[in-house]
Scaffold this motif. Structure first.
Motif, PDB file in Angstrom:
ATOM      1  N   SER A  90       0.827  -1.202   0.000  1.00 35.00           N
ATOM      2  CA  SER A  90       0.000   0.000   0.000  1.00 35.00           C
ATOM      3  C   SER A  90       0.868   1.262   0.000  1.00 35.00           C
ATOM      4  CB  SER A  90      -0.873  -0.047   1.268  1.00 35.00           C
ATOM      5  OG  SER A  90      -1.522   1.177   1.506  1.00 35.00           O
ATOM      6  N   GLY A  91       0.288   2.372  -0.395  1.00 37.69           N
ATOM      7  CA  GLY A  91       0.876   3.697  -0.176  1.00 37.69           C
ATOM      8  C   GLY A  91       2.288   3.893  -0.693  1.00 37.69           C
ATOM      9  N   ILE A  92       3.145   4.421   0.173  1.00 40.29           N
ATOM     10  CA  ILE A  92       4.508   4.792  -0.210  1.00 40.29           C
ATOM     11  C   ILE A  92       5.308   3.548  -0.623  1.00 40.29           C
ATOM     12  CG2 ILE A  92       6.699   5.739   0.668  1.00 40.29           C
ATOM     13  CD1 ILE A  92       4.931   7.548   2.537  1.00 40.29           C
ATOM     14  N   ALA A 115       4.918 -12.543   2.446  1.00 41.25           N
ATOM     15  CA  ALA A 115       4.085 -12.163   3.594  1.00 41.25           C
ATOM     16  C   ALA A 115       4.899 -12.286   4.874  1.00 41.25           C
ATOM     17  CB  ALA A 115       2.867 -13.072   3.659  1.00 41.25           C
ATOM     18  N   VAL A 116       5.329 -11.153   5.412  1.00 44.49           N
ATOM     19  CA  VAL A 116       6.132 -11.154   6.641  1.00 44.49           C
ATOM     20  C   VAL A 116       5.733  -9.957   7.501  1.00 44.49           C
ATOM     21  CG1 VAL A 116       8.486 -10.899   7.576  1.00 44.49           C
ATOM     22  CG2 VAL A 116       8.123 -12.294   5.543  1.00 44.49           C
ATOM     23  N   ASP A 117       5.687 -10.202   8.820  1.00 46.98           N
ATOM     24  CA  ASP A 117       5.495  -9.115   9.777  1.00 46.98           C
ATOM     25  C   ASP A 117       6.893  -8.629  10.171  1.00 46.98           C
ATOM     26  OD1 ASP A 117       5.260  -7.587  12.087  1.00 46.98           O
ATOM     27  OD2 ASP A 117       3.674  -8.830  12.942  1.00 46.98           O
ATOM     28  N   VAL A 118       7.218  -7.380   9.841  1.00 45.95           N
ATOM     29  CA  VAL A 118       8.588  -6.882  10.054  1.00 45.95           C
ATOM     30  C   VAL A 118       8.994  -6.840  11.525  1.00 45.95           C
ATOM     31  CG1 VAL A 118       8.645  -5.522   7.914  1.00 45.95           C
ATOM     32  CG2 VAL A 118       7.891  -4.439  10.064  1.00 45.95           C
ATOM     33  N   SER A 176       8.887   7.028  17.745  1.00 43.64           N
ATOM     34  CA  SER A 176       9.379   5.910  16.925  1.00 43.64           C
ATOM     35  C   SER A 176      10.154   6.441  15.717  1.00 43.64           C
ATOM     36  CB  SER A 176       8.222   5.010  16.478  1.00 43.64           C
ATOM     37  OG  SER A 176       7.415   5.620  15.484  1.00 43.64           O
ATOM     38  N   LYS A 177       9.674   7.521  15.125  1.00 42.01           N
ATOM     39  CA  LYS A 177      10.303   8.040  13.908  1.00 42.01           C
ATOM     40  C   LYS A 177      11.595   8.793  14.225  1.00 42.01           C
ATOM     41  CE  LYS A 177       7.379   6.427  10.909  1.00 42.01           C
ATOM     42  NZ  LYS A 177       7.814   5.399   9.945  1.00 42.01           N
ATOM     43  N   ALA A 178      11.635   9.477  15.386  1.00 40.80           N
ATOM     44  CA  ALA A 178      12.879  10.145  15.792  1.00 40.80           C
ATOM     45  C   ALA A 178      13.968   9.098  16.005  1.00 40.80           C
ATOM     46  CB  ALA A 178      12.653  10.958  17.068  1.00 40.80           C
ATOM     47  N   ALA A 191      -6.347   6.678   7.336  1.00 40.56           N
ATOM     48  CA  ALA A 191      -7.585   5.968   7.680  1.00 40.56           C
ATOM     49  C   ALA A 191      -7.354   4.909   8.749  1.00 40.56           C
ATOM     50  CB  ALA A 191      -8.171   5.326   6.428  1.00 40.56           C
ATOM     51  N   THR A 192      -6.135   4.322   8.762  1.00 35.15           N
ATOM     52  CA  THR A 192      -5.902   3.204   9.685  1.00 35.15           C
ATOM     53  C   THR A 192      -5.218   3.634  10.990  1.00 35.15           C
ATOM     54  OG1 THR A 192      -3.819   2.705   8.565  1.00 35.15           O
ATOM     55  CG2 THR A 192      -5.738   1.471   7.825  1.00 35.15           C
ATOM     56  N   THR A 193      -4.828   4.912  11.088  1.00 38.77           N
ATOM     57  CA  THR A 193      -4.203   5.398  12.319  1.00 38.77           C
ATOM     58  C   THR A 193      -5.169   5.228  13.489  1.00 38.77           C
ATOM     59  OG1 THR A 193      -2.717   6.982  11.291  1.00 38.77           O
ATOM     60  CG2 THR A 193      -3.439   7.511  13.501  1.00 38.77           C
TER      61      THR A 193
END
Ligand code: NAD
Length: 259
Positions: A17-19, A63-66, A161-163, A197-199
């Motif tokens: 999805s997305g980016i 299909a993997v959960d990172v 988390s992003k910092a 939408a999923t946030t």
């Protein structure tokens, strides 16, 4: 970048999805072989199929959960055995979480850090080691966010988390430079993807959610920035070996930390 990535193997997480999807397509157009990784198996397979149609000589959905370290180790072993060593890794999978710091539960903090931070750590360490051992360079791109350096009361856990992703990218960049492996942190403001939408909103009623959304828009931008432009910035960061890349106008104008 037509043909620029011919012969290279590119792995993108969050590619359903997305980016992430736009990035998988951009690398496909540039001639790369693409591994599209997502916890959404169908979505990953669909991205791979479209990547082949667009021009990737080969593409696979995985299909993997990172956030699952063992699953990431297995993925890296499988990819190395079947497709080769990854030349470009894009650690992009992420989830949103908004809401008051005091109302965010430790379980919610853990969920967002597990994916947004630990997912990136696993990817960098496991695939970075393979790249370093091979000794032929490579590039790692981590999708951070303008929220990594623009604080806001709307996104405490997400911004944290992003910092952390921004800092680990800089540290890893310093470590891997001598092995010709570049590391880039991409920092977009709001982009038109499914994440809005999923946030999830921690402890917020409908009125509070509206306020949080408004605050987020004011600081990070409206939802009209196309993910394809972020994908372009990612390819450019690899080609030019950029360190930290603010992408949208809001990210470029961000105030950094308050003094
Ligand atoms: P998106 O929701 O459209 O796509 C995210 C993808 O990641 C989804 O396909 C989802 O299934 C996948 N994913 C989520 N958790 C996963 C996990 N544990 N393992 C594997 N896959 C997982 O969102 P997007 O906006 O394209 O987000 C991509 C990245 O960009 C995220 O890291 C996000 O934080 C970051 N980002 C987004 C924006 C924005 O406004 N959209 C702004 C700045 C940064």
């Amino acid at each position: 970048y037509a043909e620029r990535f011919g012969g290279q193997l590119v792995l993108v997480t969050g590619a359903a999805s997305g980016i992430g999807r736009a990035t998988a397509f951009a690398f496909a157009e540039a001639g790369a072989r693409v591994v599209a990784v997502d916890r959404d198996a169908e979505g990953a397979a669909r991205t791979a199929e479209l990547a082949r149609l667009i021009g990737a000589p080969a593409a696979w959905g995985e299909a993997v959960d990172v956030s699952d370290e063992a699953a990431m180790e297995k993925l890296a072993d499988r990819v190395a055995a079947e497709y080769g060593i990854v030349d470009v890794l894009v650690n992009n999978a992420g989830i949103g979480l908004s809401g008051s710091f005091l109302e965010t539960t430790s379980e919610e903090w853990k969920q967002v850090l597990d994916v947004n931070l630990w997912g990136v750590i696993h990817g960098c360490r496991i695939f970075g080691k393979q790249m370093a051992d091979r000794g032929q360079g490579g590039h790692i791109v981590n999708t951070a966010s303008a929220a990594a350096f623009q604080p806001s009361r709307a996104l405490p856990a997400y911004s944290t988390s992003k910092a952390a992703v921004l800092m680990l990218s800089e540290c890893l960049r310093a470590e891997l430079a001598e092995r010709s492996i570049g590391v880039s942190a991409i920092c977009p403001g709001i982009v038109n993807t499914n994440i809005t939408a999923t946030t999830r909103f921690a402890g917020a009623d409908a009125a509070e959610e509206q306020r949080l959304r408004k605050r987020t828009t004011r600081l990070y931008g409206r939802r009209n920035y196309p993910p394809e432009k972020v994908a372009d910035a990612i390819l450019e960061a690899v080609v030019r070996n950029r360190a930290v890349v603010p992408v949208t106008p809001e990210a470029r104008g961000a105030r950094l930390l308050s003094r």
